[in-house]
Design an enzyme around this catalytic site. Sequence first.
Site, mmCIF file in Angstrom:
data_model
loop_
_atom_site.group_PDB
_atom_site.id
_atom_site.type_symbol
_atom_site.label_atom_id
_atom_site.label_comp_id
_atom_site.label_asym_id
_atom_site.label_seq_id
_atom_site.Cartn_x
_atom_site.Cartn_y
_atom_site.Cartn_z
ATOM 1 N N GLY A 327 0.833 -3.427 -2.001
ATOM 2 C CA GLY A 327 1.930 -4.329 -2.313
ATOM 3 C C GLY A 327 1.841 -4.865 -3.731
ATOM 4 N N SER A 328 2.211 -6.120 -3.904
ATOM 5 C CA SER A 328 2.350 -6.699 -5.250
ATOM 6 C C SER A 328 1.051 -6.850 -6.015
ATOM 7 C CB SER A 328 3.042 -8.062 -5.148
ATOM 8 O OG SER A 328 4.365 -7.904 -4.663
ATOM 9 N N THR A 329 -0.113 -6.788 -5.344
ATOM 10 C CA THR A 329 -1.374 -6.873 -6.084
ATOM 11 C C THR A 329 -1.565 -5.656 -6.991
ATOM 12 O OG1 THR A 329 -2.519 -5.888 -4.186
ATOM 13 C CG2 THR A 329 -2.559 -8.296 -4.366
ATOM 14 N N PHE A 330 -0.729 -4.630 -6.803
ATOM 15 C CA PHE A 330 -0.819 -3.431 -7.633
ATOM 16 C C PHE A 330 0.023 -3.540 -8.905
ATOM 17 C CE2 PHE A 330 0.110 1.186 -8.401
ATOM 18 C CZ PHE A 330 -1.197 1.587 -8.594
#
Length: 607
Positions: A327-330
């Site tokens: 998700g957004s941690t990437f």
Amino acid sequence: MDSSHPKLNSSTANSSPFTKHISRQERHRQKTQQQGVPVVRLLLVWGFLFVAMGGLAYRLYRLQVVEANQLQRMAKAQQSTSMQPYVPRRSIVDSQGNVLATDRLTYTLFVHPRYFEATKEITDPTDYIARELSAILGDITPAQLKEKFKEKESGIKLATGLNESQAVRIGSLRMGGVDLEKQYSRYYPQDEMAADVVGYVDGEHQGQAGLELSQREILEREVETYAIRRTGKGVVLPDSLPDNLLQSNDWQVQLTIDMRLQRAARELLKAQVAQQKAKRGTVLVMDAQDGAILAMVNEPTFNPNEYYKAKVEYFKNWSVSDLYEPGSTFKPVIVALAMNEGVLKPEDRINDSGSVRVGPWTISNASKSGAGMINITQVLRYSSNVAMVAIARRLKPERYYELLQGVGLDSRTGIDLPGEAASYLKPRQSFMDDPIEQATTSFGQGLSLTPIKLLQLNAMLANGGKLVTPHVVKGLVDARNHLHWQPDHPVKQVVKPEVAHSVVQMMESVVSGDGGTGKAALIPGYRVGGKTGTAQKAGPRGGYLANAKITSFVSILPVDNPRYVVVAIIDEPKGANAYGGTVAAPVVKNVMEALIAIKGIPPSQPQ
């Protein structure tokens, strides 16, 4: 007439010629008889001796000539034997020297009911032994022991892994039919605190999980076989023992794990998983400079001293073996790759309209609203999916795919733990031909990686663009903590240092900026960079599960001198307000506070 014959007296008779002749013959005959008996006997004796000597000579010839080689082999086999002394596995210690795993002497208890004997004081030995052993063992009643005594007359195994204290108490009973057998077993003083890293060995002393499995070559010392001599009764001759029989180096396997931080992380994770009624969770802490793992905990876990009581799935360290969509941690990784290619600058502004069409698909922000024209720092702060799609479109598909491969999105990190899964990236042609794949990858969906891979990628940003190898083994140290051996870990430069530093500064706004999604990780006096992630969970047959999500938060500390990376992932938390910023970020904050105290990290300088 009688008177006319002269009378012969004794002297006359003895002296007559006739009498003398008879006497000589008798004497000769007697002498001849007396001399004949010894000759026969002598001949018999000498004959026997000659035969015996001949037999002995033949036997001696057989032994010394015909059978000499065979007898020498038999004698050597009888008088010598090979010996392989027991050498314990190396102990495992943490970075501070705290013992995490070691071999210790334990005992196995056997009973032989047929040899139970009554005495004047003990009329019922079966009842007496059952009561005494029950008090010592503690987990079995006298009645249960009596039932076990009925199983067979001899050789009943009652308990294994008994300690020295229990063995002494059992020995003091001095009762026939009670037997203790010595053996070595693996002991884990920290119980479950480091189980995810250390693993365990089974009853055969073979590693089955964790480092006990993956590092078997350095944990098991080389054992030499020695040839020794012994007497005919089997007693070893002392002078045949080699001088170095019991000599073995005292090197221990030292880890990068710091048990002070490990313990704090486990307690914090355990409490959050319970509070959120989540399926599971993991916390990872890394020194970004060299890839050393300072803490690695999973929840739920197991106690390696009682591994047989745990569920089999707990033996798997899912932070290295299970894939998930980050998700957004990437997003910071994609921003760094685009900036490194020169297609994106920190001051660029992108229009976030709230949604964007990609072929037949519509991609929206999690908030379902747009932020308008925003810079790259704001893209990360507000976690804009729409803006990330626009950034991805600036990269040519083929080059985009190569960049993802360049940071290992289709390979393993190479961590020194067993069972690591390789990250998953769609096949090249599928990725290049389908714009939706390029779009979803920009915000961490459509690809899969492990938690340890996410940690490695964010460490790349913290250390100036280098892809370091995560590891938990520091090397082999002696009792004085002198390092004698350490493994080599490859390092690869993938992003320019100035680009990595710029992205870390952008990540700071996620924690401290207005509207940032990671405010729960803010620590007064310290500059913290971070990124939240709340991703849908992919279903086993494609698509996404309706009511399942995985929440995560990654942080870099301190921003002014990046050194440490902390990742927390909580899988399937329950409740409406379950997001990366509300579930995972608080755990990371508390872990960072423990890290600050343990490492003595000074407050950040005012900007």
